[in-house]
Design a protein around this motif. Structure first.
Motif, PDB file in Angstrom:
ATOM      1  N   SER A   5      40.473  -7.795  62.429  1.00  0.00           N
ATOM      2  CA  SER A   5      39.806  -8.996  61.927  1.00  0.00           C
ATOM      3  C   SER A   5      40.539  -9.559  60.720  1.00  0.00           C
ATOM      4  O   SER A   5      40.679 -10.782  60.580  1.00  0.00           O
ATOM      5  CB  SER A   5      38.360  -8.678  61.536  1.00  0.00           C
ATOM      6  N   ARG A   6      40.988  -8.671  59.847  1.00  0.00           N
ATOM      7  CA  ARG A   6      41.712  -9.122  58.650  1.00  0.00           C
ATOM      8  C   ARG A   6      43.012  -9.829  59.036  1.00  0.00           C
ATOM      9  O   ARG A   6      43.355 -10.862  58.465  1.00  0.00           O
ATOM     10  CB  ARG A   6      41.994  -7.931  57.726  1.00  0.00           C
ATOM     11  N   LEU A   7      43.734  -9.273  60.001  1.00  0.00           N
ATOM     12  CA  LEU A   7      44.970  -9.918  60.463  1.00  0.00           C
ATOM     13  C   LEU A   7      44.677 -11.316  61.001  1.00  0.00           C
ATOM     14  O   LEU A   7      45.374 -12.278  60.665  1.00  0.00           O
ATOM     15  CB  LEU A   7      45.655  -9.056  61.528  1.00  0.00           C
ATOM     16  N   SER A   8      43.633 -11.437  61.823  1.00  0.00           N
ATOM     17  CA  SER A   8      43.261 -12.748  62.374  1.00  0.00           C
ATOM     18  C   SER A   8      42.867 -13.711  61.275  1.00  0.00           C
ATOM     19  O   SER A   8      43.237 -14.887  61.308  1.00  0.00           O
ATOM     20  CB  SER A   8      42.098 -12.596  63.358  1.00  0.00           C
ATOM     21  N   GLU A   9      42.122 -13.207  60.304  1.00  0.00           N
ATOM     22  CA  GLU A   9      41.651 -14.028  59.190  1.00  0.00           C
ATOM     23  C   GLU A   9      42.801 -14.680  58.425  1.00  0.00           C
ATOM     24  O   GLU A   9      42.697 -15.821  57.978  1.00  0.00           O
ATOM     25  CB  GLU A   9      40.848 -13.119  58.258  1.00  0.00           C
ATOM     26  N   ILE A  10      43.909 -13.954  58.291  1.00  0.00           N
ATOM     27  CA  ILE A  10      45.051 -14.517  57.559  1.00  0.00           C
ATOM     28  C   ILE A  10      46.107 -15.117  58.490  1.00  0.00           C
ATOM     29  O   ILE A  10      47.199 -15.458  58.066  1.00  0.00           O
ATOM     30  CB  ILE A  10      45.673 -13.491  56.574  1.00  0.00           C
ATOM     31  N   GLY A  11      45.737 -15.239  59.775  1.00  0.00           N
ATOM     32  CA  GLY A  11      46.591 -15.946  60.728  1.00  0.00           C
ATOM     33  C   GLY A  11      47.760 -15.153  61.274  1.00  0.00           C
ATOM     34  O   GLY A  11      48.759 -15.741  61.685  1.00  0.00           O
ATOM     35  N   VAL A 120      46.758  -7.275  53.607  1.00  0.00           N
ATOM     36  CA  VAL A 120      46.017  -6.841  54.798  1.00  0.00           C
ATOM     37  C   VAL A 120      45.132  -5.634  54.509  1.00  0.00           C
ATOM     38  O   VAL A 120      43.969  -5.601  54.913  1.00  0.00           O
ATOM     39  CB  VAL A 120      46.989  -6.526  55.965  1.00  0.00           C
ATOM     40  N   PHE A 121      45.664  -4.640  53.801  1.00  0.00           N
ATOM     41  CA  PHE A 121      44.970  -3.359  53.648  1.00  0.00           C
ATOM     42  C   PHE A 121      44.331  -3.159  52.278  1.00  0.00           C
ATOM     43  O   PHE A 121      43.712  -2.125  52.042  1.00  0.00           O
ATOM     44  CB  PHE A 121      45.936  -2.205  53.930  1.00  0.00           C
ATOM     45  N   GLY A 122      44.496  -4.108  51.371  1.00  0.00           N
ATOM     46  CA  GLY A 122      43.907  -3.969  50.043  1.00  0.00           C
ATOM     47  C   GLY A 122      44.489  -2.780  49.306  1.00  0.00           C
ATOM     48  O   GLY A 122      45.693  -2.509  49.358  1.00  0.00           O
TER      49      GLY A 122
END
Length: 152
Positions: A5-11, A120-122
């Motif tokens: 989801s995080r990857l998708s969120e940042i395109g 991506v991973f904080g």
């Protein structure tokens, strides 16, 4: 955190993992660590660019290549682990920069990879790192990156 989801969120979309062309495996999992073999900046089956950073390849283009290397490493991890959420933290990132004599900005190039992992991973994306200048890399690539990650 759901990494997909995080990857998708940042395109960002993970590429198809590149198949090894020689006698090695892309990922070895042992003792709670996943060791990702060096990955090149493949984009649609071709290298993003070729040449030496500081001569044929700009620092900006090399930084873009470093980000592609990270995506390729993550694709390899996704294939090996089945789920990027199994990554507990990034332990070590090693970046190799094929560069012209006198070029000394290897850390600036590899910083693009470090920044992407943290985006991506904080906190889990923070890592120890080496940024190494080399005379040449396989297939004329300007950048190659490898990871060591702790896994659940």
């Amino acid at each position: 955190m759901l990494i997909g989801s995080r990857l998708s969120e940042i395109g960002l979309v993970l590429p198809v993992p590149a198949a090894p062309r020689f006698a090695y495996v892309p990922v070895v999992i042992h003792g709670g660590l996943a060791w990702v073999a060096g990955q090149l900046p493949w984009h649609d089956g071709q290298l993003l660019c070729k040449g030496l950073v500081g001569r044929e390849v700009s620092i900006e283009r090399a930084a873009e290549a470093a980000r592609l290397c990270v995506l390729q490493c993550l694709a390899q991890l996704q294939q090996a682990l089945g789920d990027l959420d199994r990554i507990e933290r990034f332990v070590k990132v090693t970046g190799f920069v094929a560069c012209a004599p006198g070029f000394g900005d290897q850390p600036r190039v590899i910083d693009a990879a470090s920044q992407l992992l943290q985006e991506v991973f904080g906190e889990a994306g923070k890592h120890a790192r080496s940024a190494v200048g080399v005379a040449e890399l396989p297939r004329g690539a300007p950048v190659e990156i490898e990871f060591v990650v702790a896994v659940r």
